[in-house]
Design an enzyme around this catalytic site. Structure first.
Site, PDB file in Angstrom:
ATOM      1  NE  ARG A 147      -1.933   2.133   3.650  1.00 28.88           N
ATOM      2  CZ  ARG A 147      -3.104   2.455   4.748  1.00 28.88           C
ATOM      3  NH1 ARG A 147      -3.877   2.418   4.771  1.00 28.88           N
ATOM      4  NH2 ARG A 147      -2.621   2.841   5.526  1.00 28.88           N
ATOM      5  CE1 TYR A 159      -4.920   5.494   8.216  1.00 29.62           C
ATOM      6  CE2 TYR A 159      -4.607   5.952   5.426  1.00 29.62           C
ATOM      7  CZ  TYR A 159      -4.964   4.799   6.511  1.00 29.62           C
ATOM      8  OH  TYR A 159      -4.772   3.381   7.034  1.00 29.62           O
ATOM      9  CG  ASP A 220      -7.462   3.288   2.771  1.00 31.43           C
ATOM     10  OD1 ASP A 220      -8.659   3.942   2.635  1.00 31.43           O
ATOM     11  OD2 ASP A 220      -7.456   3.359   3.797  1.00 31.43           O
ATOM     12  CG  HIS A 222      -8.895   6.537   5.358  1.00 32.10           C
ATOM     13  ND1 HIS A 222      -9.393   7.717   6.920  1.00 32.10           N
ATOM     14  CD2 HIS A 222      -8.088   5.983   6.174  1.00 32.10           C
ATOM     15  CE1 HIS A 222      -9.552   6.864   7.838  1.00 32.10           C
ATOM     16  NE2 HIS A 222      -8.769   5.116   7.565  1.00 32.10           N
ATOM     17  CD  GLU A 246      -8.725   0.689   2.646  1.00 33.23           C
ATOM     18  OE1 GLU A 246      -7.087  -0.072   1.738  1.00 33.23           O
ATOM     19  OE2 GLU A 246      -8.731   0.643   3.682  1.00 33.23           O
ATOM     20  CD  GLU A 272     -10.318   0.388   6.825  1.00 37.17           C
ATOM     21  OE1 GLU A 272      -9.378   0.567   6.546  1.00 37.17           O
ATOM     22  OE2 GLU A 272     -10.109   1.905   8.159  1.00 37.17           O
ATOM     23  NE  ARG A 293      -8.915  -2.259   3.424  1.00 33.04           N
ATOM     24  CZ  ARG A 293      -8.687  -2.574   4.106  1.00 33.04           C
ATOM     25  NH1 ARG A 293      -8.084  -4.143   4.091  1.00 33.04           N
ATOM     26  NH2 ARG A 293      -7.973  -2.311   4.626  1.00 33.04           N
ATOM     27  CD  GLU A 349      -4.636  -3.410   6.221  1.00 34.60           C
ATOM     28  OE1 GLU A 349      -5.988  -3.647   6.693  1.00 34.60           O
ATOM     29  OE2 GLU A 349      -4.831  -1.812   6.706  1.00 34.60           O
ATOM     30  CD1 TRP A 412      -7.744  11.636  10.019  1.00 36.98           C
ATOM     31  CD2 TRP A 412      -8.699   9.398  10.775  1.00 36.98           C
ATOM     32  NE1 TRP A 412      -7.315  11.254  10.097  1.00 36.98           N
ATOM     33  CE2 TRP A 412      -7.663   9.717  10.347  1.00 36.98           C
ATOM     34  CE3 TRP A 412      -9.381   8.735  11.062  1.00 36.98           C
ATOM     35  CZ2 TRP A 412      -6.558   8.357  10.512  1.00 36.98           C
ATOM     36  CZ3 TRP A 412      -8.537   7.388  11.267  1.00 36.98           C
ATOM     37  CH2 TRP A 412      -7.141   7.382  11.176  1.00 36.98           C
TER      38      TRP A 412
END
Ligand code: EZ4
Ligand code: CO
Length: 412
Positions: A147, A159, A220, A222, A246, A272, A293, A349, A412
C-alpha cells in the site's frame, strides 16, 4: 460442553486490545478479539454487562445458535459495538470447537483452498525518496504487495504517513504504525481534497517508474472524497494499474458508488467500518466494489463474515480483510483461517505487531515468502498470556480527525 467462565481482558502492550476468554467445563479455553480502535471500553461494557451473563451455562458447541441468539435477542441490531462483541464470542467458540476436535479452524471451515495468503504491507513517506526507502524495506522483508500513502504538499499531517515507517527509523524494532495517539485528546490533522487529487497520481507515476509494472500497489482514500472526486481519482490512477483504491467515499451511501463505477476501471475496496451483510447488500448486488474490507473482528466473527463473503462470491467479489495493528493477533488468526478456506480470497492486510504485543499473544501463524498461514495448532492457534497482559493497563487513545483550511470538520 458448557461455558463455565467468561472474562474480558483489556491490555495495552503496543496499543489497546480487548479479548474475550471463555473456559468450558472440560477445561477448553477459547479467545476472541473485540478491539474497536479508540472506542475499546464501549465493547468491554457491552460484553461484561450484557453478554457474559448470557454465556454462562450455554453449550459451547452451538456456534450458529449463539450467534443468532446474541444478534436477535438484543433487539437493537447491528452497529460496531454490538458486532465486535458478537464477533469475540463467535471467534472464541470456533477456537474451542477446534481444540475439542483437535483441528485448526480452517479445517472445520472446509479445509485449505490455497497454500498461503498473499499479504500487503503499508509503505509511506513524506517525500518520494522516503517512500521509496519504505517500499524497498517492505520488499526486503518479503512483502509481495504494498500500500502506498504519501504526504501532500501544503498539508502538515495526514492519514497513513508513519513517522517511523522504516525498520531503521524505528531503531531496529518492527514498526507498529498506529494512528490512535495514547493520552490526551484527538490529534487534529488537515485536509484538502484538490491538493490530494493533484498530487497522488504523480506519486504513483514515480513509484511505477522506480519499481516497474509488476508489483501490486494499493491505496487508501480513507473516506474523504465525494463520488465525483473519487471518480476523478480512479480515472487518473488507471495508468498505474492499482490492485485497489480503498474507501474512496464514505460508503454509507452505497448508491454513490454507481457514479464512481461509471467513470473508472480502477478496482474498488470498501467496508473496514461496515459490520453486517446489510451494509453490503446493494454494493455487492450491483457489483459496485471488487473487494470486501471487513475484518472478522468488526463483522460479527467468522460465522457472519463467511456469509458476507459467500454472498460476495456470487458476483466474483473477493476478500480483502482489514488487518492493521488494531486487529489483535487473535483477530488476525481468525482472518487467516477464514481466508485460507474460502474460494474467493483476494488479499490480506498485514502490518506485523510490536514485540510486546507478540509476548502477550503467542502466535502460531507464519509469514513466509510473502504468504501468511494460520498454522496447524488446534483452534485459532493463538494463546493469550494473561499474566503478561496484566502488565499493560488500558491507556485511553483517540483516533485523529480532520479539519479543512477554513476550520470545517472533514471525514478522517
Ligand atoms: O485507519 O485501522 O486500511 N486501513 C486503515 C486503518 C484504519 C485504522 C482505524 O482504526 O484504514 O489504518
Ligand atoms: Co483503510
Amino acid at each position: 460442553m458448557i461455558i463455565e467462565q467468561a472474562d474480558v481482558i483489556v491490555t495495552s502492550p503496543n496499543r489497546n486490545f480487548v479479548t474475550l476468554r471463555l473456559v468450558t467445563d472440560e477445561g477448553h479455553v477459547g479467545i476472541g478479539d473485540a478491539t474497536l480502535n479508540g472506542r475499546e471500553l464501549a465493547v468491554v461494557a457491552y460484553l461484561r454487562d450484557h453478554v457474559v451473563p448470557l454465556l454462562i451455562g450455554r453449550d459451547a458447541h452451538r456456534i450458529e445458535d449463539t450467534w443468532q441468539f446474541l444478534y436477535r435477542s438484543a433487539y437493537w441490531r447491528r452497529g460496531p459495538v454490538t458486532m465486535a462483541a458478537v464477533a469475540a464470542v463467535d471467534m472464541a467458540l470456533w477456537d474451542i470447537k477446534g481444540k475439542e476436535a483437535g483441528l485448526p479452524v480452517y479445517q472445520l471451515l472446509g479445509g485449505a483452498s490455497r497454500t498461503g495468503l498473499l499479504a500487503y504491507g503499508h509503505a509511506s513517506g513524506k517525500t518520494n525518496d522516503e517512500l521509496f526507502d519504505s517500499v524497498r524495506e517492505h520488499l526486503e522483508q518479503g512483502y509481495r504487495a504494498i500500500r502506498i500513502q504519501a504526504a501532500v504538499p501544503g498539508l502538515k499531517s495526514i492519514y497513513g504517513i508513519a513517522s517511523n515507517a522504516t525498520y531503521e527509523a524505528n531503531k531496529g524494532e518492527r514498526y507498529d504504525h498506529e494512528p490512535a495517539q495514547r493520552g490526551g485528546l484527538p490529534n487534529e490533522e488537515d485536509w484538502d481534497t484538490r491538493s490530494y487529487l493533484r498530487h497522488i497520481p504523480t506519486v504513483f507515476e514515480a513509484v511505477r517508474n522506480e519499481f516497474g509494472p509488476e508489483l501490486p500497489l494499493l491505496h487508501d482514500g480513507h473516506h474523504r472524497m465525494t463520488p465525483i472526486q473519487a471518480a476523478q481519482l480512479g480515472k487518473s490512477l488507471e495508468p498505474y494499474d492499482l490492485f485497489w483504491l480503498e474507501d474512496c467515499t464514505p460508503a454509507e451511501n452505497q448508491e454513490a458508488l454507481r457514479l464512481v463505477r461509471q467513470h473508472t476501471t480502477t478496482p474498488l475496496a470498501i467496508g473496514e467500518i461496515f459490520n453486517t451483510v446489510w451494509d453490503y447488500q446493494q454494493i455487492v448486488r450491483e457489483q459496485l466494489i471488487d473487494y470486501v474490507r471487513s475484518a472478522v473482528t468488526h463483522t460479527g466473527g467468522i460465522t457472519h463474515l463467511k456469509k458476507v463473503l459467500d454472498y460476495a462470491s456470487q458476483y466474483q467479489i473477493k476478500s480483502g480483510m482489514h488487518g492493521p495493528t488494531d486487529i489483535s493477533p487473535v483477530g488476525m488468526a481468525a482472518a487467516m483461517h477464514l481466508g485460507l478456506s474460502i474460494h474467493n480470497f483476494g488479499i490480506q492486510e498485514y502490518m506485523q505487531h510490536g514485540a510486546k504485543t507478540d509476548a502477550v499473544f503467542e502466535q502460531s501463524y507464519t509469514w513466509k515468502d510473502g504468504l501468511l498461514h494460520p498454522g496447524d495448532k488446534p483452534g485459532l492457534g493463538v494463546e493469550l498470556n494473561v499474566d503478561e497482559a496484566g502488565r499493560y493497563p488500558y491507556q485511553r487513545a483517540y483516533l485523529p480527525y480532520n479539519r479543512l483550511a477554513d476550520g470545517t470538520v472533514h471525514d478522517w
